[in-house]
Write a protein that holds these residues in place. Structure first.
Motif, PDB file in Angstrom:
ATOM      1  N   GLU A   7       0.827  -1.203   0.000  1.00  0.00           N
ATOM      2  CA  GLU A   7       0.000   0.000   0.000  1.00  0.00           C
ATOM      3  C   GLU A   7       0.859   1.249   0.000  1.00  0.00           C
ATOM      4  N   LEU A   8       0.510   2.200  -0.861  1.00  0.00           N
ATOM      5  CA  LEU A   8       1.213   3.475  -0.947  1.00  0.00           C
ATOM      6  C   LEU A   8       0.167   4.587  -0.870  1.00  0.00           C
ATOM      7  N   VAL A   9       0.318   5.477   0.106  1.00  0.00           N
ATOM      8  CA  VAL A   9      -0.667   6.547   0.318  1.00  0.00           C
ATOM      9  C   VAL A   9      -0.129   7.843  -0.286  1.00  0.00           C
ATOM     10  N   VAL A  10      -0.926   8.431  -1.187  1.00  0.00           N
ATOM     11  CA  VAL A  10      -0.537   9.631  -1.928  1.00  0.00           C
ATOM     12  C   VAL A  10      -1.437  10.786  -1.501  1.00  0.00           C
ATOM     13  N   GLY A  11      -0.842  11.908  -1.117  1.00  0.00           N
ATOM     14  CA  GLY A  11      -1.613  13.083  -0.754  1.00  0.00           C
ATOM     15  C   GLY A  11      -1.682  14.068  -1.899  1.00  0.00           C
ATOM     16  N   ALA A  12      -2.883  14.561  -2.215  1.00  0.00           N
ATOM     17  CA  ALA A  12      -3.059  15.482  -3.340  1.00  0.00           C
ATOM     18  C   ALA A  12      -4.106  16.532  -2.995  1.00  0.00           C
ATOM     19  N   CYS A  47       2.181  18.731   4.076  1.00  0.00           N
ATOM     20  CA  CYS A  47       3.554  18.490   4.496  1.00  0.00           C
ATOM     21  C   CYS A  47       3.607  17.884   5.896  1.00  0.00           C
ATOM     22  N   ARG A  48       2.708  18.324   6.777  1.00  0.00           N
ATOM     23  CA  ARG A  48       2.661  17.741   8.117  1.00  0.00           C
ATOM     24  C   ARG A  48       2.388  16.240   8.037  1.00  0.00           C
ATOM     25  N   ALA A  49       1.421  15.869   7.203  1.00  0.00           N
ATOM     26  CA  ALA A  49       1.084  14.460   7.039  1.00  0.00           C
ATOM     27  C   ALA A  49       2.238  13.680   6.420  1.00  0.00           C
ATOM     28  N   LEU A  50       2.962  14.315   5.499  1.00  0.00           N
ATOM     29  CA  LEU A  50       4.108  13.664   4.870  1.00  0.00           C
ATOM     30  C   LEU A  50       5.209  13.423   5.892  1.00  0.00           C
ATOM     31  N   VAL A  57       3.910   9.648  -0.123  1.00  0.00           N
ATOM     32  CA  VAL A  57       4.365  10.603  -1.142  1.00  0.00           C
ATOM     33  C   VAL A  57       3.309  11.678  -1.295  1.00  0.00           C
ATOM     34  N   ALA A  58       3.703  12.777  -1.942  1.00  0.00           N
ATOM     35  CA  ALA A  58       2.768  13.873  -2.163  1.00  0.00           C
ATOM     36  C   ALA A  58       2.852  14.341  -3.600  1.00  0.00           C
ATOM     37  N   LEU A  59       1.705  14.648  -4.182  1.00  0.00           N
ATOM     38  CA  LEU A  59       1.621  15.379  -5.437  1.00  0.00           C
ATOM     39  C   LEU A  59       1.413  16.829  -5.043  1.00  0.00           C
ATOM     40  N   THR A  60       2.414  17.659  -5.259  1.00  0.00           N
ATOM     41  CA  THR A  60       2.410  18.985  -4.650  1.00  0.00           C
ATOM     42  C   THR A  60       3.162  19.985  -5.514  1.00  0.00           C
ATOM     43  N   SER A  61       3.080  21.242  -5.132  1.00  0.00           N
ATOM     44  CA  SER A  61       3.863  22.286  -5.793  1.00  0.00           C
ATOM     45  C   SER A  61       5.333  22.135  -5.421  1.00  0.00           C
ATOM     46  N   PRO A  62       6.244  22.294  -6.370  1.00  0.00           N
ATOM     47  CA  PRO A  62       7.667  22.205  -6.020  1.00  0.00           C
ATOM     48  C   PRO A  62       8.082  23.259  -5.002  1.00  0.00           C
ATOM     49  N   THR A 194       3.271  20.720 -10.665  1.00  0.00           N
ATOM     50  CA  THR A 194       3.154  19.598  -9.728  1.00  0.00           C
ATOM     51  C   THR A 194       4.375  18.703  -9.831  1.00  0.00           C
ATOM     52  N   VAL A 195       4.846  18.252  -8.667  1.00  0.00           N
ATOM     53  CA  VAL A 195       5.932  17.281  -8.610  1.00  0.00           C
ATOM     54  C   VAL A 195       5.535  16.169  -7.650  1.00  0.00           C
ATOM     55  N   LEU A 196       6.210  15.051  -7.782  1.00  0.00           N
ATOM     56  CA  LEU A 196       6.065  13.943  -6.838  1.00  0.00           C
ATOM     57  C   LEU A 196       7.173  14.066  -5.810  1.00  0.00           C
ATOM     58  N   SER A 197       6.796  14.077  -4.535  1.00  0.00           N
ATOM     59  CA  SER A 197       7.775  14.328  -3.481  1.00  0.00           C
ATOM     60  C   SER A 197       7.639  13.317  -2.360  1.00  0.00           C
ATOM     61  N   THR A 198       8.724  13.170  -1.602  1.00  0.00           N
ATOM     62  CA  THR A 198       8.729  12.262  -0.468  1.00  0.00           C
ATOM     63  C   THR A 198       9.696  12.797   0.582  1.00  0.00           C
ATOM     64  N   VAL A 199       9.922  12.011   1.624  1.00  0.00           N
ATOM     65  CA  VAL A 199      10.852  12.383   2.689  1.00  0.00           C
ATOM     66  C   VAL A 199      12.015  11.403   2.694  1.00  0.00           C
ATOM     67  N   GLY A 200      13.215  11.919   2.548  1.00  0.00           N
ATOM     68  CA  GLY A 200      14.414  11.089   2.615  1.00  0.00           C
ATOM     69  C   GLY A 200      14.360   9.910   1.666  1.00  0.00           C
ATOM     70  N   ASP A 201      14.839   8.770   2.144  1.00  0.00           N
ATOM     71  CA  ASP A 201      14.836   7.544   1.342  1.00  0.00           C
ATOM     72  C   ASP A 201      13.676   6.635   1.709  1.00  0.00           C
ATOM     73  N   ARG A 202      12.662   7.200   2.309  1.00  0.00           N
ATOM     74  CA  ARG A 202      11.516   6.414   2.752  1.00  0.00           C
ATOM     75  C   ARG A 202      10.918   5.609   1.594  1.00  0.00           C
ATOM     76  N   ARG A 203      10.866   4.300   1.768  1.00  0.00           N
ATOM     77  CA  ARG A 203      10.258   3.393   0.794  1.00  0.00           C
ATOM     78  C   ARG A 203      10.729   3.703  -0.626  1.00  0.00           C
ATOM     79  N   ARG A 204      12.018   3.861  -0.787  1.00  0.00           N
ATOM     80  CA  ARG A 204      12.577   4.344  -2.048  1.00  0.00           C
ATOM     81  C   ARG A 204      12.176   3.478  -3.244  1.00  0.00           C
ATOM     82  N   ALA A 205      12.219   2.157  -3.093  1.00  0.00           N
ATOM     83  CA  ALA A 205      11.891   1.279  -4.222  1.00  0.00           C
ATOM     84  C   ALA A 205      10.423   1.440  -4.633  1.00  0.00           C
ATOM     85  N   ASP A 206       9.521   1.537  -3.653  1.00  0.00           N
ATOM     86  CA  ASP A 206       8.105   1.687  -3.972  1.00  0.00           C
ATOM     87  C   ASP A 206       7.816   3.056  -4.580  1.00  0.00           C
TER      88      ASP A 206
END
Length: 309
Positions: A7-12, A47-50, A57-62, A194-206
Motif C-alpha cells: 500500500e502506498l498513500v498519496v496526498g493530493a 507536508c505535516r502528514a508527509l 508521497v505527495a503530489l504537490t507544488s515544487p 506539480t511534482v512527486l515528493s517524499t521524505v528522505g529515502d523512505r520506501r525508495r523502491a516503492d
C-alpha cells in the motif's frame, strides 16, 4: 500464488486524473502497488502528514518542497529532508480567475484575493500575475482559503473576488461564469506546477515504482492511446461534463502546461519557481539567502536522476 501488494498513500490537493488512469491501466498492480489517494486541505497540512508518515508521497507544488527543506519560518516552523522525485505537470491551466460578474483586473483594487497560504508557490505566481496586470501588493487583500477545490468553492460562493485555479477547477470556474484574467505560463515560463515528493529515502523502491508507473501513464495519455479513459476519469473525479472533460484531456497534452512525460525536473523551470519565492518572500538566515544555492545538487532538493539542463 497471489502476489502481495504494498500500500502506498498519496496526498493530493485535487483528484489526480493521471493517477486514476494509471490505476485503470493496471500499472500499479503490475508493480505490486495498491495506491490510495488522500485529499489534503492545504499545503501545510499536506507536508505535516508527509513528515508524520501519514502520507508516503505527495503530489504537490515544487515550491512547497523548497519551503519545507530550506526555509526555517515556513508554516510548520521546521525543515526536513523533503525531496522532489519526479516532475508531473507544468501547471494544467494555472491562472488567476475573477468571480462571476468581474471582467477586468482593475476591479480587483481593494478586493479579496484567495490563496492556499500567503507564502506558497501558487500565491507567489498569483502575485506575479496580478503585478503583470497592473496591481501592486497593497492594492488587494489576501485571504487564506486552503486547497484549490476549496478556493474554487469560495470564488463561486462570494468568499473571494479572485484566486488561482488549475487542474480542472479552472474549467468548472469558467463554466460557472468566472473570468480568466491571465495564465501563469504567460508570465512565468518555463514552470512546474506539480511534482512527486517524499521524505528522505523512505520506501525508495516503492516510490520509484510509483513514479515509473505515472510516467508510463503520461506516455499513454500523450500518445492518444487512452483518450476515452481520460475523459471518463476526468468527468468522474473532477465532476466535469463531457465537453469540459475533453478540454481537460487537451490540457494534459499541452506542451507548455501539460504533463511532463519523462518525469524529468528541468532546472530552468525550477529556477522560475525558486525565483518567485526569492522575489516575494526572501529567506534570510543571518543575512544569507538560503535559497541562493537551493538547486545545487549538493543541497539535496532534487533527486539527481530527475534533472537536466
Amino acid at each position: 500464488m497471489t502476489r502481495r501488494t504494498r500500500e502506498l498513500v498519496v496526498g493530493a490537493f485535487s483528484p489526480s486524473v493521471l493517477l486514476r488512469v494509471g490505476r485503470r491501466l493496471g500499472l500499479f498492480d503490475q508493480r505490486g502497488l495498491e495506491v490510495l489517494e488522500k485529499a489534503v486541505p492545504s499545503s501545510p497540512a499536506q507536508c505535516r502528514a508527509l513528515l508524520d508518515g501519514d502520507l508516503d508521497v505527495a503530489l504537490t507544488s515544487p515550491d512547497n518542497m523548497v519551503a519545507y527543506r530550506f526555509v526555517p519560518d515556513n508554516p510548520l516552523n521546521e525543515t526536513a529532508d523533503v525531496r522532489i522525485v519526479a516532475a508531473v505537470d507544468r501547471g494544467l491551466g494555472l491562472g488567476v480567475y475573477g468571480r462571476p460578474g468581474l471582467t477586468t483586473a482593475s476591479e480587483l483594487k481593494g478586493a479579496a484575493i484567495g490563496v492556499d497560504v500567503p507564502g506558497s508557490g501558487f500565491a507567489f505566481g498569483l502575485y506575479a500575475l496580478l503585478e503583470s496586470l497592473g496591481l501592486d501588493r497593497d492594492d488587494y487583500r489576501v485571504v487564506t482559503l486552503g486547497s484549490t477545490p476549496r478556493r474554487l468553492e469560495a470564488l463561486l460562493a462570494g468568499g473571494c473576488d479572485a484566486t488561482m485555479l488549475n487542474a480542472g477547477n479552472e474549467l468548472r470556474a469558467e463554466d460557472a461564469g468566472a473570468t480568466r484574467l491571465a495564465g501563469l505560463t504567460d508570465v512565468c515560463r518555463p514552470y512546474l506546477g506539480t511534482v512527486l515528493s517524499t521524505v528522505g529515502d523512505r520506501r525508495r523502491a516503492d516510490v520509484a515504482a510509483f513514479a515509473d508507473a505515472l510516467r508510463e501513464a503520461a506516455r499513454e495519455i500523450w500518445a492518444g492511446n487512452v483518450d476515452d479513459v481520460v475523459v471518463e476519469e476526468a468527468a468522474t473525479a473532477l465532476r466535469l461534463p463531457e465537453a469540459l472533460a475533453k478540454r481537460y484531456l487537451g490540457r494534459l497534452k499541452d506542451p507548455a502546461e501539460g504533463l511532463v512525460v519523462d518525469g524529468v525536473v528541468d532546472l530552468p523551470a525550477m529556477e522560475t519557481v525558486v525565483g518567485l519565492r526569492r522575489k516575494y518572500m526572501p529567506a534570510l538566515v543571518d543575512g544569507v539567502d538560503v535559497l541562493a544555492t537551493a538547486l545545487e545538487p549538493s543541497r539535496g532538493l532534487i533527486d539527481p536522476c530527475t534533472t537536466t539542463r
